[in-house]
Design an enzyme around this catalytic site. Structure first.
Site, PDB file in Angstrom:
ATOM      1  N   GLU A  38       0.794  -1.212   0.000  1.00 48.04           N
ATOM      2  CA  GLU A  38       0.000   0.000   0.000  1.00 48.04           C
ATOM      3  C   GLU A  38       0.833   1.271   0.000  1.00 48.04           C
ATOM      4  O   GLU A  38       1.995   1.283   0.426  1.00 48.04           O
ATOM      5  CB  GLU A  38      -0.937  -0.009   1.214  1.00 48.04           C
ATOM      6  CG  GLU A  38      -1.950  -1.125   1.090  1.00 48.04           C
ATOM      7  CD  GLU A  38      -2.968  -1.147   2.213  1.00 48.04           C
ATOM      8  OE1 GLU A  38      -4.113  -1.525   1.946  1.00 48.04           O
ATOM      9  OE2 GLU A  38      -2.619  -0.794   3.345  1.00 48.04           O
ATOM     10  N   CYS A  49       3.392   8.498   1.524  1.00 46.89           N
ATOM     11  CA  CYS A  49       3.931   7.460   2.414  1.00 46.89           C
ATOM     12  C   CYS A  49       4.071   6.184   1.593  1.00 46.89           C
ATOM     13  O   CYS A  49       3.074   5.646   1.109  1.00 46.89           O
ATOM     14  CB  CYS A  49       2.950   7.290   3.576  1.00 46.89           C
ATOM     15  SG  CYS A  49       3.438   5.991   4.710  1.00 46.89           S
ATOM     16  N   CYS A  76       6.520  -7.456   6.787  1.00 44.15           N
ATOM     17  CA  CYS A  76       7.664  -7.008   7.583  1.00 44.15           C
ATOM     18  C   CYS A  76       8.071  -8.138   8.522  1.00 44.15           C
ATOM     19  O   CYS A  76       7.220  -8.870   9.013  1.00 44.15           O
ATOM     20  CB  CYS A  76       7.285  -5.769   8.389  1.00 44.15           C
ATOM     21  SG  CYS A  76       8.684  -5.003   9.234  1.00 44.15           S
ATOM     22  N   CYS A  92       6.916  -5.946  15.434  1.00 46.13           N
ATOM     23  CA  CYS A  92       6.544  -5.004  16.492  1.00 46.13           C
ATOM     24  C   CYS A  92       5.115  -5.337  16.929  1.00 46.13           C
ATOM     25  O   CYS A  92       4.230  -5.543  16.089  1.00 46.13           O
ATOM     26  CB  CYS A  92       6.649  -3.562  15.988  1.00 46.13           C
ATOM     27  SG  CYS A  92       8.342  -3.151  15.501  1.00 46.13           S
ATOM     28  N   CYS A 137       1.834  -3.332  15.572  1.00 45.86           N
ATOM     29  CA  CYS A 137       1.805  -2.938  14.158  1.00 45.86           C
ATOM     30  C   CYS A 137       1.032  -3.955  13.328  1.00 45.86           C
ATOM     31  O   CYS A 137       1.258  -5.169  13.429  1.00 45.86           O
ATOM     32  CB  CYS A 137       3.227  -2.805  13.626  1.00 45.86           C
ATOM     33  SG  CYS A 137       3.281  -2.374  11.878  1.00 45.86           S
ATOM     34  N   CYS A 180      -1.424   5.449  10.199  1.00 42.30           N
ATOM     35  CA  CYS A 180      -0.146   4.846  10.560  1.00 42.30           C
ATOM     36  C   CYS A 180      -0.250   3.424  11.071  1.00 42.30           C
ATOM     37  O   CYS A 180      -1.020   3.151  11.993  1.00 42.30           O
ATOM     38  CB  CYS A 180       0.430   5.652  11.703  1.00 42.30           C
ATOM     39  SG  CYS A 180       1.778   6.603  11.201  1.00 42.30           S
TER      40      CYS A 180
HETATM   41  N1  SAH Z   1       9.501  -0.071   9.786  1.00 43.44           N
HETATM   42  C1  SAH Z   1       9.557   1.366   9.896  1.00 43.44           C
HETATM   43  C2  SAH Z   1       8.357   2.030   9.261  1.00 43.44           C
HETATM   44  C3  SAH Z   1       7.108   1.680   9.987  1.00 43.44           C
HETATM   45  S1  SAH Z   1       5.615   2.574   9.880  1.00 43.44           S
HETATM   46  C4  SAH Z   1       9.654   1.752  11.342  1.00 43.44           C
HETATM   47  O1  SAH Z   1       9.466   0.895  12.200  1.00 43.44           O
HETATM   48  O2  SAH Z   1       9.932   2.913  11.637  1.00 43.44           O
HETATM   49  C5  SAH Z   1       5.825   4.137  10.556  1.00 43.44           C
HETATM   50  C6  SAH Z   1       5.468   4.331  12.039  1.00 43.44           C
HETATM   51  O3  SAH Z   1       4.170   3.872  12.401  1.00 43.44           O
HETATM   52  C7  SAH Z   1       6.450   3.610  12.931  1.00 43.44           C
HETATM   53  O4  SAH Z   1       6.892   4.471  13.942  1.00 43.44           O
HETATM   54  C8  SAH Z   1       5.584   2.510  13.489  1.00 43.44           C
HETATM   55  O5  SAH Z   1       6.092   2.040  14.704  1.00 43.44           O
HETATM   56  C9  SAH Z   1       4.257   3.212  13.640  1.00 43.44           C
HETATM   57  N2  SAH Z   1       3.123   2.299  13.823  1.00 43.44           N
HETATM   58  C10 SAH Z   1       3.047   0.988  13.519  1.00 43.44           C
HETATM   59  N3  SAH Z   1       1.853   0.490  13.844  1.00 43.44           N
HETATM   60  C11 SAH Z   1       1.123   1.496  14.367  1.00 43.44           C
HETATM   61  C12 SAH Z   1      -0.206   1.613  14.852  1.00 43.44           C
HETATM   62  N4  SAH Z   1      -1.031   0.576  14.844  1.00 43.44           N
HETATM   63  N5  SAH Z   1      -0.610   2.816  15.289  1.00 43.44           N
HETATM   64  C13 SAH Z   1       0.211   3.881  15.249  1.00 43.44           C
HETATM   65  N6  SAH Z   1       1.469   3.842  14.786  1.00 43.44           N
HETATM   66  C14 SAH Z   1       1.935   2.664  14.346  1.00 43.44           C
END
Ligand code: SAH
Length: 391
Positions: free
Chosen positions: A97, A110, A117, A121, A124, A363
């Protein structure tokens, strides 16, 4: 697609030196690479036939050996707040996406760097689908190329423009910037786990003959792959964002498991090194606000102690829930108090406005629903976009 297509070199994957070498292989002069880039990136043309200042026989050779191919669009969703999300096709069974967020002073795209991934985490949505594959340089650059073209088209076509308005017909983004002025690698995937393909893509985004974006308008966000941050400092100088999410190792180990390998102190050292060696201004630390998990005043104070006196900004992201998660978003007053605790201690902090949540474009939600939606119908065609379950 024929098997002949498979052999062609996708020019969206070649930074200028590689494109120059490619053009030379076809028997043409180096400046032709710049002309080609001008057509591709300034005019948004992907058809060699249209590149009228290139010799006809060169265009014929190009058409046989090369292509300018962006990812295919499987579906588009427009949010009431002006945000647009595209579901793109990597190949038969995999989708990823991309999201465009218009604001008054900027248009942020974005983009994804991987399908799925591997970082796992706990909060996420992308992590839930596991890791499928790296996107190629052409697929990363192709997202920006495609978005620019789609936004341009929307601007030129009143009927499509109307589709960008809210369901109630209102035009919330009336005065908003509808061009790509900023690119963030904050979509699906961990960009530094796909270093080999991401670094050349960054070069094309920054190149004057490419998208010509200033380095401050391109942000790479990482969960904290420390050795790759040091390597990145040798290759590029884009803005760095780091997903910190916790002020201590015990909690961060739980939320961002890569922390067990590269704990906070090491991560911060790598960040300051990146700034020093690239004359960067500051690192943005992303901090997802999880109710009762990492949002107490004491945790804000601990975070301030970690960052105080360093060139750091904190971006507080209200958690975006997705099906199956046990986390909840911190209440707004708690988020504000957390920010104030940081500000009072001299640490710059902002709260991210949640955009596109009515279309799951917020996000960390990317692809969360795609897994469930095993089939997407587009006209008469049916694409399977089932993503393999996590092993
Ligand atoms: N892999 C990269 C990019 C991830 S997405 C990274 O970890 O930085 C960008 C941001 O969104 C990251 O800070 C991630 O931790 C955050 N994120 C992931 N899941 C989320 C959620 N459910 N709600 C809010 N932020 C989230």
């Amino acid at each position: 697609m024929t098997s002949g297509d498979m052999q062609r070199t996708n020019l969206l994957g070649l930074p200028r030196p590689q494109l120059t070498a490619f053009v030379a292989q076809l028997g043409s002069r180096p400046f032709r690479a710049r002309q080609l880039m001008n057509w591709m990136y300034k005019r948004g043309t992907g058809s060699f036939a249209d590149m009228t200042d290139l010799a006809k026989d060169f265009r014929t050779r190009l058409a046989a050996a090369a292509e300018v191919r962006a990812p295919e669009i499987v579906a588009v969703q427009n949010s009431a707040d002006g945000t647009t999300k595209w579901l793109l096709r990597a190949d038969a069974s995999q989708a990823f996406e991309m999201v465009f967020i218009p604001e008054a002073d900027r248009g942020t795209l974005c983009i994804s760097s991987q399908v799925g991934c591997a970082l796992d985490c706990s909060f996420c949505a992308t992590a839930q689908q596991g890791f499928n594959r790296n996107l190629s340089t052409a697929e990363i650059v192709g997202q920006v190329w495609l978005a620019c073209r789609e936004l341009e088209r929307a601007e030129a076509t009143p009927r499509i423009l109307a589709a960008h308005r809210g369901a109630d017909g209102a035009d919330p983004g009336g005065a908003d910037e509808r061009h790509v002025t900023n690119v963030v690698l904050m979509g699906m995937g961990e960009p530094l786990a796909n270093f080999r393909n991401v670094v050349p893509a960054l070069a094309i985004l920054l190149d004057d003959f490419g998208f010509d974006l200033s380095r401050r308008r391109v942000t790479l966000s990482t969960s904290g792959l420390v050795p790759q941050i040091y390597k990145l400092a040798e290759e590029t100088n884009v803005a760095l964002a780091v997903s910190l999410h916790a002020p201590d190792d015990a909690l961060r180990n739980e939320l961002v498991p890569i922390n067990r390998k590269h704990p906070i102190a090491e991560l911060l050292q790598a960040c300051w090194h990146y700034l020093d060696s690239r004359c960067g201004r500051s690192v943005t630390f992303e901090y997802v606000m999880l109710d009762g998990v990492n949002d107490s005043a004491a945790q804000a104070r601990a975070l301030a102690r970690l960052l105080k006196g360093h060139p750091a900004k904190v971006n507080l992201i209200p958690f975006n829930p997705f099906p199956g998660t046990h986390y909840r978003r911190s209440p707004a007053p708690v988020i504000q108090r957390f920010r104030d605790e940081l500000l009072q201690r001299g640490v710059l902090a902002t709260i991210r406005r949640t955009r596109g949540d009515d279309i799951d474009a917020a996000c960390g939600q990317l692809a969360g629903r795609v897994i469930d939606r095993t089939t997407v119908r587009l006209g008469s065609k049916t694409f399977g976009v089932a993503v393999q379950p996590q092993s």
